[in-house]
Scaffold this motif. Sequence first.
Motif, PDB file in Angstrom:
ATOM      1  N   ARG A   1      11.866   8.622   9.106  1.00  0.00           N
ATOM      2  CA  ARG A   1      12.066   9.725   8.170  1.00  0.00           C
ATOM      3  C   ARG A   1      13.128  10.640   8.760  1.00  0.00           C
ATOM      4  O   ARG A   1      13.118  10.919   9.974  1.00  0.00           O
ATOM      5  N   VAL A   2      14.039  11.114   7.913  1.00  0.00           N
ATOM      6  CA  VAL A   2      15.168  11.929   8.361  1.00  0.00           C
ATOM      7  C   VAL A   2      15.262  13.157   7.466  1.00  0.00           C
ATOM      8  O   VAL A   2      15.292  13.049   6.228  1.00  0.00           O
ATOM      9  N   GLY A   3      15.302  14.329   8.090  1.00  0.00           N
ATOM     10  CA  GLY A   3      15.392  15.555   7.312  1.00  0.00           C
ATOM     11  C   GLY A   3      16.054  16.667   8.092  1.00  0.00           C
ATOM     12  O   GLY A   3      16.505  16.481   9.220  1.00  0.00           O
ATOM     13  N   GLY A   4      16.130  17.832   7.465  1.00  0.00           N
ATOM     14  CA  GLY A   4      16.720  18.981   8.130  1.00  0.00           C
ATOM     15  C   GLY A   4      18.165  19.202   7.729  1.00  0.00           C
ATOM     16  O   GLY A   4      18.682  18.597   6.799  1.00  0.00           O
ATOM     17  N   ARG A   5      18.835  20.068   8.467  1.00  0.00           N
ATOM     18  CA  ARG A   5      20.185  20.501   8.120  1.00  0.00           C
ATOM     19  C   ARG A   5      21.230  19.485   8.538  1.00  0.00           C
ATOM     20  O   ARG A   5      21.333  19.128   9.710  1.00  0.00           O
ATOM     21  N   ALA A   6      21.994  19.006   7.583  1.00  0.00           N
ATOM     22  CA  ALA A   6      23.096  18.092   7.892  1.00  0.00           C
ATOM     23  C   ALA A   6      24.096  18.795   8.792  1.00  0.00           C
ATOM     24  O   ALA A   6      24.457  19.956   8.573  1.00  0.00           O
ATOM     25  N   GLY A   7      24.530  18.105   9.819  1.00  0.00           N
ATOM     26  CA  GLY A   7      25.493  18.662  10.753  1.00  0.00           C
ATOM     27  C   GLY A   7      24.883  19.494  11.858  1.00  0.00           C
ATOM     28  O   GLY A   7      25.582  19.907  12.788  1.00  0.00           O
ATOM     29  N   ALA A   8      23.580  19.759  11.781  1.00  0.00           N
ATOM     30  CA  ALA A   8      22.911  20.526  12.829  1.00  0.00           C
ATOM     31  C   ALA A   8      22.637  19.633  14.039  1.00  0.00           C
ATOM     32  O   ALA A   8      22.674  18.404  13.942  1.00  0.00           O
ATOM     33  N   PRO A   9      22.370  20.218  15.211  1.00  0.00           N
ATOM     34  CA  PRO A   9      21.988  19.406  16.371  1.00  0.00           C
ATOM     35  C   PRO A   9      20.800  18.520  16.036  1.00  0.00           C
ATOM     36  O   PRO A   9      19.895  18.917  15.283  1.00  0.00           O
ATOM     37  N   ALA A  10      20.811  17.310  16.595  1.00  0.00           N
ATOM     38  CA  ALA A  10      19.811  16.305  16.239  1.00  0.00           C
ATOM     39  C   ALA A  10      18.668  16.261  17.245  1.00  0.00           C
ATOM     40  O   ALA A  10      18.869  16.419  18.452  1.00  0.00           O
TER      41      ALA A  10
ATOM     42  N   MET B   1       0.838  -1.195   0.000  1.00  0.00           N
ATOM     43  CA  MET B   1       0.000   0.000   0.000  1.00  0.00           C
ATOM     44  C   MET B   1       0.879   1.253   0.000  1.00  0.00           C
ATOM     45  O   MET B   1       1.794   1.369   0.804  1.00  0.00           O
ATOM     46  N   THR B   2       0.593   2.176  -0.905  1.00  0.00           N
ATOM     47  CA  THR B   2       1.311   3.438  -0.966  1.00  0.00           C
ATOM     48  C   THR B   2       0.593   4.451  -0.084  1.00  0.00           C
ATOM     49  O   THR B   2      -0.579   4.768  -0.305  1.00  0.00           O
ATOM     50  N   LEU B   3       1.298   4.972   0.909  1.00  0.00           N
ATOM     51  CA  LEU B   3       0.713   5.925   1.829  1.00  0.00           C
ATOM     52  C   LEU B   3       1.168   7.343   1.490  1.00  0.00           C
ATOM     53  O   LEU B   3       2.242   7.532   0.915  1.00  0.00           O
ATOM     54  N   PRO B   4       0.376   8.352   1.833  1.00  0.00           N
ATOM     55  CA  PRO B   4       0.749   9.730   1.511  1.00  0.00           C
ATOM     56  C   PRO B   4       2.082  10.115   2.159  1.00  0.00           C
ATOM     57  O   PRO B   4       2.373   9.736   3.299  1.00  0.00           O
ATOM     58  N   ASP B   5       2.877  10.866   1.404  1.00  0.00           N
ATOM     59  CA  ASP B   5       4.151  11.371   1.919  1.00  0.00           C
ATOM     60  C   ASP B   5       3.888  12.697   2.620  1.00  0.00           C
ATOM     61  O   ASP B   5       3.640  13.714   1.970  1.00  0.00           O
ATOM     62  N   LEU B   6       3.940  12.678   3.932  1.00  0.00           N
ATOM     63  CA  LEU B   6       3.665  13.867   4.726  1.00  0.00           C
ATOM     64  C   LEU B   6       4.931  14.625   5.114  1.00  0.00           C
ATOM     65  O   LEU B   6       4.855  15.629   5.824  1.00  0.00           O
ATOM     66  N   PHE B   7       6.086  14.137   4.650  1.00  0.00           N
ATOM     67  CA  PHE B   7       7.371  14.736   5.011  1.00  0.00           C
ATOM     68  C   PHE B   7       8.193  15.008   3.750  1.00  0.00           C
ATOM     69  O   PHE B   7       9.267  14.433   3.570  1.00  0.00           O
ATOM     70  N   PRO B   8       7.718  15.877   2.881  1.00  0.00           N
ATOM     71  CA  PRO B   8       8.485  16.162   1.661  1.00  0.00           C
ATOM     72  C   PRO B   8       9.868  16.696   1.998  1.00  0.00           C
ATOM     73  O   PRO B   8      10.041  17.513   2.902  1.00  0.00           O
ATOM     74  N   GLY B   9      10.866  16.193   1.262  1.00  0.00           N
ATOM     75  CA  GLY B   9      12.243  16.587   1.504  1.00  0.00           C
ATOM     76  C   GLY B   9      12.955  15.751   2.541  1.00  0.00           C
ATOM     77  O   GLY B   9      14.167  15.868   2.712  1.00  0.00           O
ATOM     78  N   PHE B  10      12.224  14.889   3.243  1.00  0.00           N
ATOM     79  CA  PHE B  10      12.829  13.971   4.212  1.00  0.00           C
ATOM     80  C   PHE B  10      13.162  12.647   3.526  1.00  0.00           C
ATOM     81  O   PHE B  10      12.424  12.186   2.647  1.00  0.00           O
ATOM     82  N   ASP B  11      14.276  12.049   3.916  1.00  0.00           N
ATOM     83  CA  ASP B  11      14.628  10.716   3.440  1.00  0.00           C
ATOM     84  C   ASP B  11      13.851   9.662   4.223  1.00  0.00           C
ATOM     85  O   ASP B  11      13.429   9.886   5.371  1.00  0.00           O
ATOM     86  N   SER B  12      13.688   8.485   3.609  1.00  0.00           N
ATOM     87  CA  SER B  12      13.129   7.318   4.286  1.00  0.00           C
ATOM     88  C   SER B  12      14.234   6.297   4.472  1.00  0.00           C
ATOM     89  O   SER B  12      14.936   5.958   3.516  1.00  0.00           O
ATOM     90  N   ILE B  13      14.397   5.817   5.704  1.00  0.00           N
ATOM     91  CA  ILE B  13      15.433   4.828   5.974  1.00  0.00           C
ATOM     92  C   ILE B  13      14.854   3.691   6.813  1.00  0.00           C
ATOM     93  O   ILE B  13      13.864   3.860   7.512  1.00  0.00           O
ATOM     94  N   THR B  14      15.485   2.540   6.732  1.00  0.00           N
ATOM     95  CA  THR B  14      15.183   1.415   7.612  1.00  0.00           C
ATOM     96  C   THR B  14      16.509   0.880   8.118  1.00  0.00           C
ATOM     97  O   THR B  14      17.405   0.556   7.329  1.00  0.00           O
ATOM     98  N   VAL B  15      16.639   0.826   9.436  1.00  0.00           N
ATOM     99  CA  VAL B  15      17.904   0.456  10.079  1.00  0.00           C
ATOM    100  C   VAL B  15      17.668  -0.756  10.968  1.00  0.00           C
ATOM    101  O   VAL B  15      16.667  -0.815  11.694  1.00  0.00           O
ATOM    102  N   GLU B  16      18.573  -1.730  10.906  1.00  0.00           N
ATOM    103  CA  GLU B  16      18.486  -2.915  11.765  1.00  0.00           C
ATOM    104  C   GLU B  16      19.146  -2.612  13.110  1.00  0.00           C
ATOM    105  O   GLU B  16      20.330  -2.280  13.163  1.00  0.00           O
TER     106      GLU B  16
END
Length: 308
Positions: free
Chosen positions: A25-34, A1-16
């Motif tokens: 979802r990961v977005g924002g300024r690289a190198g900025a406080p997390a 199922m394709t769900l709406p993307d509510l975070f445009p400009g954010f990457d999607s990742i899956t981590v074990e």
Amino acid sequence: MTLPDLFPGFDSITVEIDGQSIFARVGGRAGAPAIVLLHGYPQDHAMWHRIAPALSARFRVVVPDLRGYGRSSIPAVEADHAQMSKRRMAGDVLGLMRRLGSERFAVVGHDRGARVAYRLAFDHPGAVSGLALLDIVPTPVMWERMDATFSRKVYHWSFLAQPAPVPETMIAKAPIEHLFQTLASWTVEKDLSAFDPGALAHYRAAFRDPARIAAACEDYRAGATIDVEHDEADRAAGRKIVVPTLIVWGSAGLPADAKAKESGPLAVWRDWCVEVDGGPVEAGHFLAEENPEATLRLLLPYLERRAG
């Protein structure tokens, strides 16, 4: 199922992480406080779609699905429900953030995610630069307040914690109706008008999956057993959360019952934290969706001081 993307400009990742697949979802300024944003029940990461974009202008923002929820994996059931304990979930968050290169980060949690957030601060204080908890009081305090009035307001705590497969079977009879009734009943308006249709599509998708309904029940079983044990052990030992903590609650949210007004959520958290501040937002339980502007007005100044 394709769900709406509510975070445009954010990457999607899956981590074990420790045998679990954690989606984020990961977005924002690289190198900025997390900053990591943790959702609650009966939702997933989509609940932050009105908050994350504003934060991403200043910070690196990570928005995961907790184990058992959304697009993260569902752990095998353990006899003591430890697979859905807030300690185990906090370990997932710590592992995710370290994998993303953040050894120290701020945590904002709502509902069940806030319980994960404060367990993370208890267990790994050196990793947490800031802690913001939305619309909760500590888990043992919730159980201590279960008088006739409050227990009707938060009936789901006892219902979802019943032994399997009682709540799973009952919810499965009308899962979307159960979802929508739960969401609507915890808002000021007592309807679904506060929720974006795209976010509702995310929440519906989970409630069409019996395995995710069961995982949420296991979350609440942990909340009635092993989570209480962990919190009580800290309280008995005199340990407090050392990270300066922001407490935000809905003026008509779940902690804002008559009994809580006698002392207020801030007074409750002073017994658990070294330093607390915060205040209410005009909203029900889902303040990040019901009143994101007011929620951000409290979050942003705190996070600008504490993130990093």
